[in-house]
Design an enzyme around this catalytic site. Structure first.
Site, short mmCIF file in Angstrom:
data_model
loop_
_atom_site.label_atom_id
_atom_site.label_comp_id
_atom_site.label_asym_id
_atom_site.label_seq_id
_atom_site.Cartn_x
_atom_site.Cartn_y
_atom_site.Cartn_z
N HIS A 155 0.85 -1.19 0.00
CA HIS A 155 0.00 0.00 0.00
C HIS A 155 0.88 1.24 0.00
CE1 HIS A 155 -4.12 -1.33 0.08
NE2 HIS A 155 -3.84 -2.26 0.97
N ASP B 37 0.27 6.83 -3.87
CA ASP B 37 -0.86 6.41 -4.70
C ASP B 37 -1.20 7.42 -5.78
OD1 ASP B 37 -1.17 4.09 -3.31
OD2 ASP B 37 -2.98 4.66 -2.24
#
Length: 300
Positions: free
Chosen positions: A40, A70
């Site tokens: 992540h 991200d």
């Protein structure tokens, strides 16, 4: 390898259409030890080296939600890669594969940190440098009503404006860049900011070059005078607020939608029918749990 298993890998599709731009956006990239590992934002940020720079002195490093790896190092860098490949195609006539790794994207995004190491900006421990909460003039301070002000008075002329607005005498203060005095100066600034409300500080610093601005909540941001004047935030037909598309193009600005965001699965049936699926096929896909529907209920 997911697309290859579906028979839709770049090798297959580029044979069909050599002009195709095929973007692959992943956390760790298409090759290397971690290529097939789960992760992540915080993991990609950690592996890039950037996470080690984020956080206050004597605290653990912290990730600023999932914006850096991200969205910035991933989505934006990947989009830039697509635009670059499209531009190159106008000259070569050929497409190519884009290997967008969030680790490398956020590392490249942080090139400034690497290139400025020898300038004295980052030679102290985390949280003790100019831009990472070490400096009293690059910090957030709590106001008497429990809100915050953001201070970014780096240049001497801006720092002078800050000192003036705080009601201090610069002749009685240590030098702005006296590192050893920074902790004490932060305490002094904090005690002064705590004496007035956010609105009171805005009335003092608005219109100056002290680089002092309110820390606005999502509830307040659209009603701030500057944002209102630029229409920086928009309301949809459900009165939900979101940012207007940016940047603003002079000739072909983006036209935002004022409709509410769709529910997941709301338009599944319509889209499949547009692509030629029959009602019966769609019903079978739904019963086999391949697709899902989510029709909004009427508010009667």
């Amino acid at each position: 390898g997911v697309m290859e298993k579906l028979g839709l890998g770049p090798d297959v599709l580029l044979q069909e259409n050599p002009r195709l731009i095929y973007a692959r956006l992943t956390g760790f990239g298409q090759t290397g030890k971690y290529a097939k590992s789960a992760g992540h934002d915080i993991n990609y940020l950690a592996l890039s080296g950037v996470l080690s720079k984020l956080g206050r002195s004597n605290e653990n490093p912290y990730a600023p939600v999932n914006l850096l790896a991200d969205f910035a190092g991933g989505g934006v860098i990947c989009a830039m890669g697509i635009v670059t490949a499209l531009y190159e195609r106008t000259m070569s006539g050929k497409g190519q594969i884009i290997d967008a790794s969030m680790v490398e994207g956020v590392a490249y995004l942080s090139s400034f940190l690497w290139k400025s190491q020898n300038l004295g900006l980052w030679n102290r421990r985390r949280g003790e440098n100019l831009l990472d909460s070490g400096a009293p003039f690059y910090e957030t301070y709590k106001t008497s009503d429990g809100k915050f002000m953001a201070v970014g008075a780096i240049e001497p002329q801006f720092y002078d404006e800050l000192i003036k607005g705080l009601g201090l005498d610069s002749n009685k203060l240590p030098s702005q860049l006296s590192f050893s005095d920074w902790p004490e100066m932060k305490k002094k600034f904090a005690s002064i900011f705590a004496q007035k409300t956010q609105a009171e500080w805005c009335s003092i610093f608005d219109g100056t070059d002290a680089c002092v601005t309110p820390v606005l909540s999502f509830d307040d941001v659209a009603s701030h005078q500057h944002n209102k004047q630029r229409s920086s935030f928009i309301k949809n037909d459900q009165d939900e607020i979101s940012p207007r598309p940016a940047p603003l193009l002079s000739r072909t600005p983006a036209v935002p939608s004022f409709k509410r965001d769709p529910f997941i699965g709301e338009h599944t049936e319509e889209i499949l029918m547009e692509y030629g699926f029959t009602k019966e096929e769609i019903t079978n896909l739904y019963s086999d749990k391949v697709i899902e529907f989510s029709k909004p209920k009427a508010n009667l």
